[in-house]
Design a protein around this motif. Sequence first.
Motif, PDB file in Angstrom:
ATOM      1  N   LEU A   4      -8.986   7.079  -0.955  1.00 53.74           N
ATOM      2  CA  LEU A   4      -8.627   6.153  -1.921  1.00 53.74           C
ATOM      3  C   LEU A   4      -7.049   5.935  -1.967  1.00 53.74           C
ATOM      4  CD1 LEU A   4      -7.948   6.033  -5.143  1.00 53.74           C
ATOM      5  CD2 LEU A   4      -6.763   8.871  -4.742  1.00 53.74           C
ATOM      6  N   THR A  19      -3.351   4.001  -2.627  1.00 53.41           N
ATOM      7  CA  THR A  19      -3.192   3.664  -4.217  1.00 53.41           C
ATOM      8  C   THR A  19      -2.008   1.763  -4.097  1.00 53.41           C
ATOM      9  OG1 THR A  19      -1.047   4.916  -4.102  1.00 53.41           O
ATOM     10  CG2 THR A  19      -2.938   5.902  -5.740  1.00 53.41           C
ATOM     11  N   VAL A  38       0.506  -1.484  -0.118  1.00 51.14           N
ATOM     12  CA  VAL A  38      -0.044  -0.129  -0.007  1.00 51.14           C
ATOM     13  C   VAL A  38       1.187   1.205   0.097  1.00 51.14           C
ATOM     14  CG1 VAL A  38      -2.186   1.434   1.195  1.00 51.14           C
ATOM     15  CG2 VAL A  38      -1.741  -1.539   1.427  1.00 51.14           C
ATOM     16  N   LEU A  39       0.720   2.415  -0.885  1.00 52.04           N
ATOM     17  CA  LEU A  39       1.516   2.969  -1.181  1.00 52.04           C
ATOM     18  C   LEU A  39       1.234   4.332  -1.142  1.00 52.04           C
ATOM     19  CD1 LEU A  39       2.401   2.614  -4.765  1.00 52.04           C
ATOM     20  CD2 LEU A  39       4.040   2.037  -3.010  1.00 52.04           C
ATOM     21  N   THR A  40       0.180   5.002  -0.646  1.00 53.26           N
ATOM     22  CA  THR A  40      -0.920   5.995  -0.233  1.00 53.26           C
ATOM     23  C   THR A  40      -2.433   5.693   0.555  1.00 53.26           C
ATOM     24  OG1 THR A  40      -1.765   7.077  -2.272  1.00 53.26           O
ATOM     25  CG2 THR A  40       0.521   7.322  -2.133  1.00 53.26           C
ATOM     26  N   GLU A  41      -2.793   6.367   0.830  1.00 54.74           N
ATOM     27  CA  GLU A  41      -4.333   6.557   1.217  1.00 54.74           C
ATOM     28  C   GLU A  41      -4.911   7.922   1.480  1.00 54.74           C
ATOM     29  OE1 GLU A  41      -3.671   5.763   5.491  1.00 54.74           O
ATOM     30  OE2 GLU A  41      -5.576   6.045   5.794  1.00 54.74           O
ATOM     31  N   ASP A  42      -5.492   8.071   1.951  1.00 55.96           N
ATOM     32  CA  ASP A  42      -6.158   9.451   1.218  1.00 55.96           C
ATOM     33  C   ASP A  42      -7.310   9.262   2.069  1.00 55.96           C
ATOM     34  OD1 ASP A  42      -4.064   9.809  -0.503  1.00 55.96           O
ATOM     35  OD2 ASP A  42      -4.458  12.044   0.814  1.00 55.96           O
TER      36      ASP A  42
END
Lengths: 74, 205
Positions: free
Chosen positions: B55, B57, B34-38
């Motif tokens: 969201l 990525t 898991v690269l990013t979390e928003d």
Amino acid sequence: MNSVGEGCTDLKREYDQCFNRWFADKFLKGDRSGDPCTEMFKKYQSCVQKAIKEKDIPIDGVEFMRPNKEKPGS
Amino acid sequence: MVKYFFSEADIKSSWDHVFSAFWQRYPNPFSTHVLTEDVVFRMVTVDQQLITRRLLTKTNRLPRWAERFFPSTLSRCAFILEDSIVDPVNKSFTTYTWNLNHTKLMSVKERCIFQESVAHPSWTQLQREAWISSDVFGFSRAIQEFGLARFKSNQVKAMRGLEYALTNLYGDVHQRPPRPAMRETKEAQKHLTPATAPQKPRQYV
């Protein structure tokens, strides 16, 4: 955790901290005294929504809990 | 054709701990993909439910045999949306997660329902369902099998990640290997033809 907008990570973390406190201490306990994180959320959103547009991430118009039909090029 | 997966498990933490830990489970040692979390949308409804859209990525790791045939997908990470509703009155948390891109290659939709356990009120029960399909002519069965295998592996990581967060936040202890802590009381999978594919979840807004 990082934000998809590289410059938004600090704003995200600040908002997350506020939200997590409010969620556990107020929201889950039925306290309806209002959300103290609104301003932080606005700043964070203004940053991250810009990043999402710049990176062409296709979240526009996706209905809540309703996956879109396939988009071309997917 | 759609592959359907169903499982039920108990999390040995109280519902309020689980709901709070859900938002704080990244990063964890099991989530390196898991690269990013928003959070991209959030509101409290008039009947005091919390609606959220996140969201994520993630890296898009394919097995080597697929990399040969779909090299263009390697350079693009996967975009995932997670929509959720928290109902603190009924002590339930429903999430619906799906990938936005690479959908022709493979579409994975997952619905999770976390609820205070009926049998053990100090625990939380989790019901997880997934629908996995691929449109690629000639590969769809192989891709669906891969997708299902990866989904199961990710499901274990997701559970470990959530338990990791619960331990960090509250010191809740979960039984660990040699046996998996998550007690799978039921697991079922089956092929679905389009005619028998399940109803879409209720739309709330």
